[in-house]
Design a protein around this motif. Structure first.
Motif, short mmCIF file in Angstrom:
data_model
loop_
_atom_site.label_atom_id
_atom_site.label_comp_id
_atom_site.label_asym_id
_atom_site.label_seq_id
_atom_site.Cartn_x
_atom_site.Cartn_y
_atom_site.Cartn_z
N PRO A 166 -1.42 6.82 -5.35
CA PRO A 166 -0.47 6.48 -4.28
C PRO A 166 -1.00 6.98 -2.94
O PRO A 166 -1.87 7.85 -2.87
CB PRO A 166 0.80 7.21 -4.69
CG PRO A 166 0.33 8.35 -5.52
CD PRO A 166 -0.89 7.88 -6.23
N ARG A 168 0.38 7.66 1.39
CA ARG A 168 1.56 7.91 2.23
C ARG A 168 1.43 7.21 3.57
O ARG A 168 0.35 7.20 4.17
CB ARG A 168 1.72 9.41 2.42
CG ARG A 168 2.83 9.81 3.39
CD ARG A 168 3.21 11.26 3.23
NE ARG A 168 3.97 11.45 1.99
CZ ARG A 168 4.73 12.51 1.74
NH1 ARG A 168 4.80 13.50 2.60
NH2 ARG A 168 5.39 12.61 0.62
N GLU A 217 15.55 3.64 2.70
CA GLU A 217 14.34 3.33 3.45
C GLU A 217 14.70 2.34 4.54
O GLU A 217 15.26 1.29 4.26
CB GLU A 217 13.25 2.75 2.54
CG GLU A 217 11.94 2.49 3.27
CD GLU A 217 10.84 2.00 2.34
OE1 GLU A 217 10.21 0.97 2.66
OE2 GLU A 217 10.61 2.66 1.30
N THR A 248 -2.00 4.97 7.10
CA THR A 248 -2.07 5.48 5.74
C THR A 248 -2.70 6.86 5.72
O THR A 248 -3.54 7.19 6.57
CB THR A 248 -2.89 4.53 4.85
OG1 THR A 248 -4.22 4.43 5.40
CG2 THR A 248 -2.26 3.15 4.78
N ASP A 271 6.08 7.07 0.57
CA ASP A 271 4.97 6.94 -0.37
C ASP A 271 4.91 5.51 -0.91
O ASP A 271 5.94 4.89 -1.18
CB ASP A 271 5.13 7.91 -1.54
CG ASP A 271 4.95 9.36 -1.10
OD1 ASP A 271 4.15 9.59 -0.18
OD2 ASP A 271 5.61 10.24 -1.68
N ARG A 272 3.69 5.02 -1.06
CA ARG A 272 3.47 3.68 -1.61
C ARG A 272 2.55 3.78 -2.83
O ARG A 272 1.61 4.56 -2.85
CB ARG A 272 2.82 2.76 -0.56
CG ARG A 272 3.76 2.39 0.59
CD ARG A 272 4.74 1.32 0.12
NE ARG A 272 5.56 0.83 1.22
CZ ARG A 272 6.82 1.17 1.43
NH1 ARG A 272 7.41 2.06 0.63
NH2 ARG A 272 7.51 0.68 2.44
N HIS A 273 2.82 2.94 -3.83
CA HIS A 273 2.02 2.91 -5.06
C HIS A 273 1.46 1.49 -5.25
O HIS A 273 1.58 0.90 -6.32
CB HIS A 273 2.86 3.31 -6.27
CG HIS A 273 3.39 4.71 -6.22
ND1 HIS A 273 4.45 5.08 -5.41
CD2 HIS A 273 2.99 5.84 -6.86
CE1 HIS A 273 4.69 6.37 -5.58
NE2 HIS A 273 3.82 6.85 -6.45
N ASN A 274 0.85 0.95 -4.22
CA ASN A 274 0.44 -0.45 -4.27
C ASN A 274 -1.05 -0.67 -4.00
O ASN A 274 -1.44 -1.73 -3.52
CB ASN A 274 1.27 -1.29 -3.30
CG ASN A 274 1.13 -0.83 -1.86
OD1 ASN A 274 0.55 0.20 -1.58
ND2 ASN A 274 1.68 -1.61 -0.94
#
Length: 300
Positions: A166, A168, A217, A248, A271-274
């Motif tokens: 992930p 951020r 969000e 990022t 946070d991103r998990h992409n």
């Protein structure tokens, strides 16, 4: 003589399949690592052997004829079978070797992949890396890419995939900018600041800044005095003191480490998990792909 004609027909079908998919002899030649004239001659011989015209040619375009469209899908299957045979043969050798074509966006390629290449090559010196960086989505199968690292949601169900680490999304500013302005304590404070934003090249839309406020969000589009169309330019502009920007964590890490950027509003970061590694089914057993994927997972 018959064997030579059969060989020429096979090479012509492969050249035809690539040229028909990519829309030009030059692109097909680049994909197959041969000259455009070799592609052209192979296709012309094939047309003579088959007795049909496969392409309508102009100085600017290459378009499949009706007969060409009928034959193209069959030629593509032949090309995919040939590529799979090559991959199985490579897997049988077990030792990673040969050329590894990797596609990624510029930020991921610059900050995640490129710094790891020296270590990968020390472990696997027989592998040569062909890293292609672009913000445009490429077709891995048609362009002969072994593995790609993408950010965002996946749209191609033909590909195998593995989620990576992930990252951020956080706001940053330079020490010089913050020495002249009060550090914002809440996203609403951004209205009183200079900001730098990004416009997507593919859509023309401005990047919407996400913030985690409580259990929600929310997204904000600041009224920015500077708008650029590349995330690297955002980092460069805010490091130069142009204002506050969002980026990022992997793109900002080196600048933060050198003291050129300071994270702000960190408690509202998202946070991103992409980030995902993707590869064609035909590369499943490729030792070089497996080795590179293992390295990407270790970086997580």
């Amino acid at each position: 003589m018959k064997e030579q004609m059969a060989f020429e027909r096979l090479t012509g079908l492969i050249a035809f399949a690539k040229a028909g998919s990519l829309g030009s002899y030059t692109a097909a030649a680049r994909s197959l690592s041969i000259s455009p004239s070799a592609i052209s001659k192979s296709v012309q011989r094939l047309e003579q052997q088959l007795g049909v015209s496969l392409f309508t040619r102009t100085t600017r375009s290459l378009t499949l004829t009706a007969e060409g469209r009928d034959l193209h899908e069959r030629a593509l299957r032949l090309l995919r079978d040939a590529e799979e045979i090559e991959q199985v043969a490579k897997a049988a050798r077990a030792v990673p070797s040969g050329s590894l074509r990797i596609a990624a966006s510029l930020p991921i390629g610059l900050h995640v992949i490129a710094p790891a290449l020296a270590g990968f090559r020390k472990l696997h010196p027989k592998v040569t890396i062909d890293l292609r960086l672009s913000d445009h989505m490429v077709d891995l199968i048609e362009e002969g890419i072994d593995l790609a690292v993408r950010i965002g949601e996946l749209g191609d169900s033909r590909l195998l995939s593995r989620r990576l680490s992930p990252h951020r999304l956080c706001c940053y500013a330079s020490p010089d900018y913050l020495s002249l302005h009060t550090t914002p304590k809440h996203p609403r404070d951004l209205e009183a600041h200079e900001t730098v934003n990004m416009r997507y090249q593919s859509t023309g839309q401005l990047f919407r800044w996400p913030f985690r406020i409580g259990d929600r969000e929310v997204e904000v589009v600041p009224n920015s005095g500077v708008v650029v169309d590349a995330s690297e330019a955002v980092m460069a502009a805010i490091a130069g003191g142009a204002g506050i920007g969002m980026g990022t964590s992997f793109a900002a890490a080196a600048l933060v480490k050198r003291g050129e950027l300071i994270p702000i509003l960190s408690e509202f970061a998202v946070d991103r998990h992409n980030i995902t590694a993707v590869w064609p089914e035909s590369r499943r057993t490729n030792p070089s792909v497996r080795a590179f994927l293992d390295m990407l997972i270790e970086l997580a």
